[in-house]
Every structure is written in C-alpha cells, then in structure tokens.
Design an enzyme around this catalytic site. Sequence first.
Site, PDB file in Angstrom:
ATOM      1  N   CYS A 151       0.832  -1.208   0.000  1.00  0.00           N
ATOM      2  CA  CYS A 151       0.000   0.000   0.000  1.00  0.00           C
ATOM      3  C   CYS A 151       0.867   1.258   0.000  1.00  0.00           C
ATOM      4  CB  CYS A 151      -0.928  -0.012   1.217  1.00  0.00           C
ATOM      5  SG  CYS A 151      -1.962   1.456   1.328  1.00  0.00           S
ATOM      6  N   CYS A 210      -0.415   4.140   2.123  1.00  0.00           N
ATOM      7  CA  CYS A 210      -0.150   3.997   3.564  1.00  0.00           C
ATOM      8  C   CYS A 210       1.317   4.278   3.889  1.00  0.00           C
ATOM      9  CB  CYS A 210      -0.460   2.579   4.050  1.00  0.00           C
ATOM     10  SG  CYS A 210      -1.888   1.796   3.349  1.00  0.00           S
ATOM     11  N   ASP A 211       2.217   3.755   3.094  1.00  0.00           N
ATOM     12  CA  ASP A 211       3.628   3.712   3.499  1.00  0.00           C
ATOM     13  C   ASP A 211       4.584   4.558   2.648  1.00  0.00           C
ATOM     14  OD1 ASP A 211       2.869   1.875   5.450  1.00  0.00           O
ATOM     15  OD2 ASP A 211       3.093   0.189   4.091  1.00  0.00           O
TER      16      ASP A 211
END
Length: 320
Positions: free
Chosen positions: A137, A140-141
């Site tokens: 993701c 997200c990261d």
Amino acid sequence: MSEAKHHRVLILGGGPAGYTAAIYAGRANMKPVVIQGMQPGGQLTITTDVDNFPGFENGVQGPELMEKIRAQAERFDTEMVFDAVTKTDLSQRPFKVTADSGDIYTCDSLIIATGASARWLGIPAEKTLNGFGVSACATCDGFFFKGHDVAVVGGGDTAVEEALFLTNFCNKVYLVHRRDELRAEKLMQDQMRANEKIVPVWDSVVEDIIGEAGKGGVSALKIRNVKSDEISELAVTGVFIAIGHTPNTKIFDGQLETDDAGYLITKPDSTATSIPGVFAAGDVQDKTYRQAVTAAGTGCMAALEAERFLNEQEGAAARI
Ligand code: NDP
C-alpha cells in the site's frame, strides 16, 4: 450440532469497516455481534505507522489504531467473537451463518465487512521484510520513502497509480512488470510516460527481495528478465507489491451480486447489496479507495442502513 444464536444484526469482519459498523449499531442499542475472523483488525494489523487516519496528529501504529476502534465498539455493548465464518445461507430471513467452531448464528440483518486481501508474489522475503521496506500500500507507506529509490511490482491500474503517487516523495520509482505492455488504462499510462521519475523495467519478475529485517530493511531486488533469463539487481529501499487484491467473498458465492473481480456490488450512495437486509462495507465492496477511513465511513453507513431496515421491518410487523 450447536443451537443457533439469534441476533438483530451480525457483522462479519474485524477491520475498520466492521468495527465502525459495530460502534454505530451498538450506540443504536442493536447489541451487535462481530465475527472478527482469524486476523482481527484486518489489513491494518500488518502495517506499521498510519499517518493518514484523522485524529492522530503524530500518526499511530496500525495494530494500536485497530485496538482503539475495537475497544470503542466494545464500550457500546458489542460482542466480539474470535471465529471464522465458513458458510452462509442468505436465501431467506433470518440469514444463517456457520462458523469454523461449529457455532451457528442467525440474524435479521447482516453487515458484510470481510475486506480484501492483497495478493503477494509468494517470495518468503515478502513476509520477513514486511514493514521493513515491503508493502502492498503506497498510500499507507509511501511517505516513509522520501528521497529514496523504490520499486512497484505490477502492470495494472493499482501499480501505475501507486507509482505515480510515489513520485511525490521518491527520487526514482521503478515499475517492474512481467510483460512489456501495461494493463492500466491509457490515461494513466500517458501520465506515467510523462513522468521522468518512473523507470519501467519490462519483461521482468522479482526472484528475491534482498535486505534484513530491522534497521537495514530492503536494499535491493533480484530481478530476472523473462525473455533472456538474465539476473540483475535493482538497488531500492522499498518495494510495493501491486499485483491485485482478492475480495474475501468466497463464503457468499452465488448468493450476492458481484462484479467480474468478485467485489460485492452495492447500490449507488448506499451499502445495500442485492439482498434486502444484507449490507456491505469496506474493501469487500470498494476496489478504488481501499483506505481505513473510507472503510470506516461505509461501516457507519451500513449500520445506519441496517437500523433503518430493521425499524421498517419491525414497524411493518407491528402493523399486521
Ligand atoms: P489487476 O488485476 O488489474 O492487475 C494486476 C497486475 O499485476 C497485472 O499487470 C498483472 O500482470 C500483474 N500480476 C498479477 N500477478 C502477478 C504475479 N504473480 N507476478 C507479477 N505480476 C503479476 O489489479 P489492479 O489492482 O491493478 O486493479 C484491480 C481492479 O481495480 C481493476 O479493475 C482496476 O481497473 C481497478 N482499479 C481502478 C483504479 C482507478 O480507477 N483509479 C485504481 C486501482 C484499481 P499481467 O498484466 O501480465 O496480467
């Protein structure tokens, strides 16, 4: 065979969608039961820092965030069950749900929040280096790779979208694809070609991810060219696997309308599925956004719609 336990609302799935549905259903005095599955907390439990969930100005660890949402649901009289659903019968109301333990549940309304699972390549290093440079993701990261060289694996919309997103932070983004042609839509391909930071690595598969868990993290990818069989190393500190997701809908096979990829279809501006009284929230019905906050949002919608549905049913029954 165990005796069926009946509830007004049953929620399947212990991710942000399921827990948020429980908060709302609990506050509406519906005494919800959440069957959380074998990985309570959902996909966020395999993420480390979460910086994009509102309300945490300094970020929060994925597992901690899920603990908090679960505890909030429990505060409002939610029963949490650690079990996996193996079978469902939605052919008539009450709906029937069978769990792995053999327990049987019946319910007047059902909220499905079973999520989707990222597909992985199947390389052991994906597990050992998860959270240490391996992710599924970018939203997200990605932020943690500011100024770094990273790679995205895949050739669909997700891979190209993640590669484009990563150019906001990263120095260089390699797009490693097993063919020399992308599956992603044309407009995205054009955007990708126009972006100098993205370097395609065609006809290539990842043989291994090199690095060490802990401080070092990922340092390179071992790549094989499928045409020449030549092996090379690509120096990167992060690798984003974007080869698709699989919605967790197997237990509803043939009962609910799905799209070609298996995602549950919900009515526009609603979480209502093709069966009245069955609602779907989170990644199991969303292949576009897939964010914890959007999952929580649709979880809220599902609980409100389930409450309305039950009130209508119970009102109609009282009038007879
Ligand atoms: P897709 O299934 O569309 O693409 C998966 C990609 O990964 C393909 O390029 C495939 O290669 C590759 N792949 C699959 N398995 C492997 C493997 N084992 N090793 C190496 N490569 C592999 O998944 P997406 O997640 O990209 O998209 C899913 C759906 O969501 C699509 O319908 C898409 O349109 C939609 N979507 C829409 C978005 C938007 O509109 N903004 C954003 C994201 C997704 P190959 O091409 O060779 O098969």
